[in-house]
Design a protein around this motif. Sequence first.
Motif, PDB file in Angstrom:
ATOM      1  N   LYS A   2     -16.780  -1.240  10.797  1.00  0.00           N
ATOM      2  CA  LYS A   2     -16.492   0.127  11.227  1.00  0.00           C
ATOM      3  C   LYS A   2     -17.797   0.902  11.353  1.00  0.00           C
ATOM      4  O   LYS A   2     -18.745   0.659  10.616  1.00  0.00           O
ATOM      5  N   PRO A  40     -10.705  -6.041   6.348  1.00  0.00           N
ATOM      6  CA  PRO A  40     -10.133  -4.934   7.134  1.00  0.00           C
ATOM      7  C   PRO A  40      -9.513  -3.810   6.298  1.00  0.00           C
ATOM      8  O   PRO A  40      -9.759  -2.632   6.571  1.00  0.00           O
ATOM      9  N   HIS A  41      -8.727  -4.156   5.283  1.00  0.00           N
ATOM     10  CA  HIS A  41      -8.117  -3.093   4.474  1.00  0.00           C
ATOM     11  C   HIS A  41      -9.160  -2.349   3.651  1.00  0.00           C
ATOM     12  O   HIS A  41      -9.057  -1.146   3.453  1.00  0.00           O
ATOM     13  N   ALA A  42     -10.196  -3.037   3.191  1.00  0.00           N
ATOM     14  CA  ALA A  42     -11.268  -2.386   2.432  1.00  0.00           C
ATOM     15  C   ALA A  42     -12.060  -1.434   3.330  1.00  0.00           C
ATOM     16  O   ALA A  42     -12.442  -0.338   2.900  1.00  0.00           O
ATOM     17  N   GLU A  43     -12.311  -1.842   4.573  1.00  0.00           N
ATOM     18  CA  GLU A  43     -13.004  -0.976   5.527  1.00  0.00           C
ATOM     19  C   GLU A  43     -12.186   0.292   5.787  1.00  0.00           C
ATOM     20  O   GLU A  43     -12.732   1.389   5.858  1.00  0.00           O
ATOM     21  N   TYR A  44     -10.882   0.118   5.918  1.00  0.00           N
ATOM     22  CA  TYR A  44      -9.994   1.260   6.170  1.00  0.00           C
ATOM     23  C   TYR A  44     -10.067   2.272   5.019  1.00  0.00           C
ATOM     24  O   TYR A  44     -10.233   3.473   5.248  1.00  0.00           O
ATOM     25  N   PHE A  45      -9.947   1.796   3.785  1.00  0.00           N
ATOM     26  CA  PHE A  45      -9.996   2.696   2.636  1.00  0.00           C
ATOM     27  C   PHE A  45     -11.387   3.322   2.483  1.00  0.00           C
ATOM     28  O   PHE A  45     -11.503   4.494   2.129  1.00  0.00           O
ATOM     29  N   ASN A  48     -11.764   6.162   5.031  1.00  0.00           N
ATOM     30  CA  ASN A  48     -11.016   7.345   4.582  1.00  0.00           C
ATOM     31  C   ASN A  48     -11.701   8.030   3.397  1.00  0.00           C
ATOM     32  O   ASN A  48     -11.725   9.255   3.322  1.00  0.00           O
ATOM     33  N   LYS A  66      -7.923   4.550  -2.406  1.00  0.00           N
ATOM     34  CA  LYS A  66      -7.708   3.106  -2.500  1.00  0.00           C
ATOM     35  C   LYS A  66      -6.715   2.778  -3.607  1.00  0.00           C
ATOM     36  O   LYS A  66      -5.781   2.005  -3.419  1.00  0.00           O
ATOM     37  N   ASN A  69      -3.017   3.584  -2.868  1.00  0.00           N
ATOM     38  CA  ASN A  69      -2.375   2.817  -1.809  1.00  0.00           C
ATOM     39  C   ASN A  69      -2.180   1.349  -2.159  1.00  0.00           C
ATOM     40  O   ASN A  69      -1.620   0.611  -1.365  1.00  0.00           O
ATOM     41  N   LEU A  70      -2.620   0.897  -3.301  1.00  0.00           N
ATOM     42  CA  LEU A  70      -2.438  -0.511  -3.661  1.00  0.00           C
ATOM     43  C   LEU A  70      -1.136  -0.760  -4.287  1.00  0.00           C
ATOM     44  O   LEU A  70      -0.225  -0.500  -4.579  1.00  0.00           O
TER      45      LEU A  70
END
Length: 70
Positions: A2, A40-45, A48, A66, A69-70
């Motif tokens: 990202k 991908p999910h780590a990049e998203y969090f 944000n 993070k 949302n887990l």
Amino acid sequence: MKKIILDNPQKIIKLKYKLEKELNVKISIKDNEIYIDGLPHAEYFAENAIYAIIFGFSTKKAILIKKKNL
């Protein structure tokens, strides 16, 4: 990977290592560009959380994005 472009990335530069550790990503900073590399999910969090910090939230609250949302 990202890419975020900020006018003033100084807050993120100061918090880079803490964010990397807490969010399990690699953050690279070049001029006004911030690159986030990870799953991908780590990049998203991480993206944000960085926006939350820029908008004035504390680092602790931004990292809760993070954890909530887990």
